[in-house]
Write an enzyme that holds these catalytic residues in place. Sequence first.
Site, PDB file in Angstrom:
ATOM      1  N   HIS A  28     -11.531  11.659   2.316  1.00 22.83           N
ATOM      2  CA  HIS A  28     -11.939  10.894   3.495  1.00 22.83           C
ATOM      3  C   HIS A  28     -11.475  11.596   4.771  1.00 22.83           C
ATOM      4  CE1 HIS A  28     -11.706   8.146   0.083  1.00 22.83           C
ATOM      5  NE2 HIS A  28     -12.572   7.365   0.705  1.00 22.83           N
ATOM      6  N   GLY A 116      -4.053   2.287  -0.858  1.00 25.37           N
ATOM      7  CA  GLY A 116      -5.401   2.653  -1.301  1.00 25.37           C
ATOM      8  C   GLY A 116      -6.196   1.376  -1.488  1.00 25.37           C
ATOM      9  N   GLY A 158     -11.146  -2.290   7.141  1.00 25.01           N
ATOM     10  CA  GLY A 158     -11.141  -2.795   5.767  1.00 25.01           C
ATOM     11  C   GLY A 158      -9.864  -3.562   5.463  1.00 25.01           C
ATOM     12  N   HIS A 262     -16.871   9.041   6.779  1.00 31.99           N
ATOM     13  CA  HIS A 262     -15.812   8.181   6.222  1.00 31.99           C
ATOM     14  C   HIS A 262     -15.227   8.738   4.923  1.00 31.99           C
ATOM     15  CE1 HIS A 262     -13.833   4.852   4.183  1.00 31.99           C
ATOM     16  NE2 HIS A 262     -14.645   5.097   3.171  1.00 31.99           N
ATOM     17  N   GLU A 410      -0.171 -16.643  -2.503  1.00 34.10           N
ATOM     18  CA  GLU A 410       0.308 -15.919  -3.682  1.00 34.10           C
ATOM     19  C   GLU A 410       0.112 -14.411  -3.550  1.00 34.10           C
ATOM     20  OE1 GLU A 410      -1.922 -18.386  -3.817  1.00 34.10           O
ATOM     21  OE2 GLU A 410      -0.836 -20.063  -4.753  1.00 34.10           O
ATOM     22  N   HIS A 472      -5.782 -25.478 -14.427  1.00 40.69           N
ATOM     23  CA  HIS A 472      -4.372 -25.131 -14.298  1.00 40.69           C
ATOM     24  C   HIS A 472      -3.746 -24.631 -15.598  1.00 40.69           C
ATOM     25  CE1 HIS A 472      -4.828 -26.844 -10.426  1.00 40.69           C
ATOM     26  NE2 HIS A 472      -3.535 -26.966 -10.165  1.00 40.69           N
TER      27      HIS A 472
HETATM   28  C1  LIG Z   1      -9.449  -3.506  -2.030  1.00 37.28           C
HETATM   29  C2  LIG Z   1     -10.340  -2.352  -1.773  1.00 37.28           C
HETATM   30  N1  LIG Z   1     -11.676  -2.528  -1.792  1.00 37.28           N
HETATM   31  C3  LIG Z   1     -12.509  -1.489  -1.603  1.00 37.28           C
HETATM   32  C4  LIG Z   1     -12.025  -0.228  -1.394  1.00 37.28           C
HETATM   33  C5  LIG Z   1     -12.971   0.962  -1.243  1.00 37.28           C
HETATM   34  N2  LIG Z   1     -12.966   1.399   0.142  1.00 37.28           N
HETATM   35  C6  LIG Z   1     -12.226   2.434   0.558  1.00 37.28           C
HETATM   36  S1  LIG Z   1     -12.276   2.617   2.211  1.00 37.28           S
HETATM   37  C7  LIG Z   1     -13.311   1.289   2.397  1.00 37.28           C
HETATM   38  C8  LIG Z   1     -13.741   0.763   3.729  1.00 37.28           C
HETATM   39  C9  LIG Z   1     -13.530   1.694   4.795  1.00 37.28           C
HETATM   40  O1  LIG Z   1     -13.633   1.091   6.039  1.00 37.28           O
HETATM   41  P1  LIG Z   1     -12.381   1.087   6.998  1.00 37.28           P
HETATM   42  O2  LIG Z   1     -11.317   0.341   6.343  1.00 37.28           O
HETATM   43  O3  LIG Z   1     -12.861   0.600   8.300  1.00 37.28           O
HETATM   44  O4  LIG Z   1     -11.939   2.596   7.062  1.00 37.28           O
HETATM   45  P2  LIG Z   1     -12.618   3.768   7.897  1.00 37.28           P
HETATM   46  O5  LIG Z   1     -14.067   3.798   7.523  1.00 37.28           O
HETATM   47  O6  LIG Z   1     -12.421   3.448   9.310  1.00 37.28           O
HETATM   48  O7  LIG Z   1     -11.911   4.990   7.436  1.00 37.28           O
HETATM   49  C10 LIG Z   1     -13.617   0.755   1.163  1.00 37.28           C
HETATM   50  C11 LIG Z   1     -14.531  -0.394   0.983  1.00 37.28           C
HETATM   51  C12 LIG Z   1     -10.624  -0.085  -1.369  1.00 37.28           C
HETATM   52  N3  LIG Z   1     -10.047   1.093  -1.182  1.00 37.28           N
HETATM   53  N4  LIG Z   1      -9.824  -1.157  -1.536  1.00 37.28           N
END
Ligand SMILES: Cc1ncc(C[n+]2csc(CCOP(=O)(O)OP(=O)(O)O)c2C)c(N)n1
Length: 658
Positions: A28, A116, A158, A262, A410, A472
Amino acid sequence: MTKDALKSVAASIRSLSIDAVETANSGHPGLPMGLAELGALIYGDMLKHNPKAPDWVDRDRFILSAGHGSMLLYSLLYLCGYGLSLEDIKSFRQVGSPAAGHPEHGFAAGIETTTGPLGQGLTNAVGFAIAETMLAARFNTDQHRVIDHYTYVIASDGDLMEGITAEASSLAGHLGLGKLIVFYDSNDISLDGSTSMSFTEDVLMRYRAYEWQTLETSAYDADTILDCVKQAQAETGKPTIIKVRSIIGKGAPTKAGSAKSHGSALGGEEAAGAKKALGIPTDQPFWVDPAAEAYFKEKQKEWSGAYEKWQKTFDEWSAKNPELKKEWDLFFADKPVNLEAAALPSYHKGDKVATRKASGAALQAIAKVVPNLVGGAADLATSNNTAMPDYPDFSRTERRGRTLHFGVREHAMGGILSGMSLHGGLRPFGATFLVFSDYLRPAIRLASIMKLPNIYIMTHDSIYLGEDGTTHQPVEQINSLRLIPGFELLRPGDAEETTSAWLMAMRRTDGPTMLVLTRQGLPVYEKDDSDWQNTITKGAYIVRDCSGTPDVVVVAAGSEVSLALAALDTARDKKIRVVSMISRNRFVAQDQGFRDRILPRGVRTVVVEAGVTSGWEGIASTPDDIMGINRFGESGKAAEVAESFGFTAANLAKLINR
Ligand SMILES: Cc1ncc(C[n+]2csc(CCOP(=O)(O)OP(=O)(O)O)c2C)c(N)n1
């Protein structure tokens, strides 16, 4: 940091990030390219740290919650001299490289936590910040501050979309964690494209509602960023979120500002174009600006100076406060030191005690001799028996408290426990109903990956919880949790075994442990193995034996040990041995000799547990020798639910006699 130094460090980060991702053809580049200046400022100007002493207790912590941007972190760890080498970066994302796809704690110095899975890092950071306030309150004196550091985070769109960060941030605001400083990388882009497709809320307004201080700036305005950090530090009663507007993939000629930068290599032409635009030589892969190297070389003196100053303060504090220093050593010991001194509860055979109650009694006794044992429940302390009434609750005004109120959060509780463990100095536990372990499972998985000694107390462990009904009553959770590598699930069968389970959990320092406990009372039984307290630490022991070789061995876990003992009364015509298997994984990991002693070869083995049968095939002689519950539960009185499922001693006896 001078403008020139900033420029040289940022260019080096972009150079390394572009080439590492190109070489791996995976990764990335967008985030490190977008935030190169911010990264430079954090490691150059903000952090109190010493790359030569990465375990310095009072260092500022930096957490890259958006772990996919790992090359930002690796570049900075390399440039600062944490020990990550250029060769490591050249083998980014390859087998054996400490520069893994996403940052993995323990693989290179300076990686504070494994990130991650989005949302987890920021949540860990709340745990780090809680730990800092607890230890500061415990150890600082009017004259000396031995714990006094910040927790910095970079979180992405994210991260802030994930529910776990809403839980964690809500709690952080409630607790007024003034030394938590989050940079929100607002670049309007996520994996699939523009965030306008799915994320249009006013994030800062939300954080104001959480009682955070909110600030905003451009990622490319160093002076304002540093001003914002000053404001964040000045606000001691609230955490701060600084929205940093950035351009993902900054410098890439056609992919900057788009999701195309990305999560994949830029490609040869685009990478070359980016380098040209950024003043990076195109003919020197993994180029680092000599000015950046010189800048960080110069920095080492300042960093070691800060460290030595702290060391001096610490030595003075130690000399002046010998009692506190003794306590410090207890807090920071590798293992709980005084466990043997605990006045553990004792029980009479035949007493009927719920194992959740026995757990509460063991916890009180252990908490007295292990002063850094801290924790709480997700609004179920009364049901989980986890309150510690002898000590104050932890709150925004009582930082010396030991009982945490996580609220009904939780997932955040899971991530916060890990942050507290990672910080060091504390032994955290968390609690809820077992069925809701699903709500914190992603955090449990990461704790297992990181081998953190978190303790989870999960009560109401089966259909025997009764009237709360299907929703439950856990059926699949127990065997499903046993699948997590390195995770220890302990299901004690009576009050005495529960005390042992607590000791096993406390003594385990290389991974997380879960105590799975009953709501209902269970009889305290006689144990034929006179050395059972030792044997149980191997995962299983013989509760009731017969003379000679048994015809059948009944392996039971938790509340089903007493069911098995009850079944013996009606299965008299056979020689039967009953085994309590508190930890299947531990038992399976023992040598063949031990396993054969408990489960003799060639003898029929029957398994009984009030949950799904899947997972017991390796213990039972045949799939037909497992008595379990392969359907969801039912609302009703515990005994009646069990009866209606045929989960009775009489039916177990029938199975044994088959
Ligand atoms: C819980 C989770 N869901 C999905 C992903 C897969 N994933 C990696 S980066 C990303 C989204 C990236 O968007 P952002 O957080 O805005 O990062 P940017 O594009 O700015 O680097 C996703 C869906 C992950 N790493 N963790």
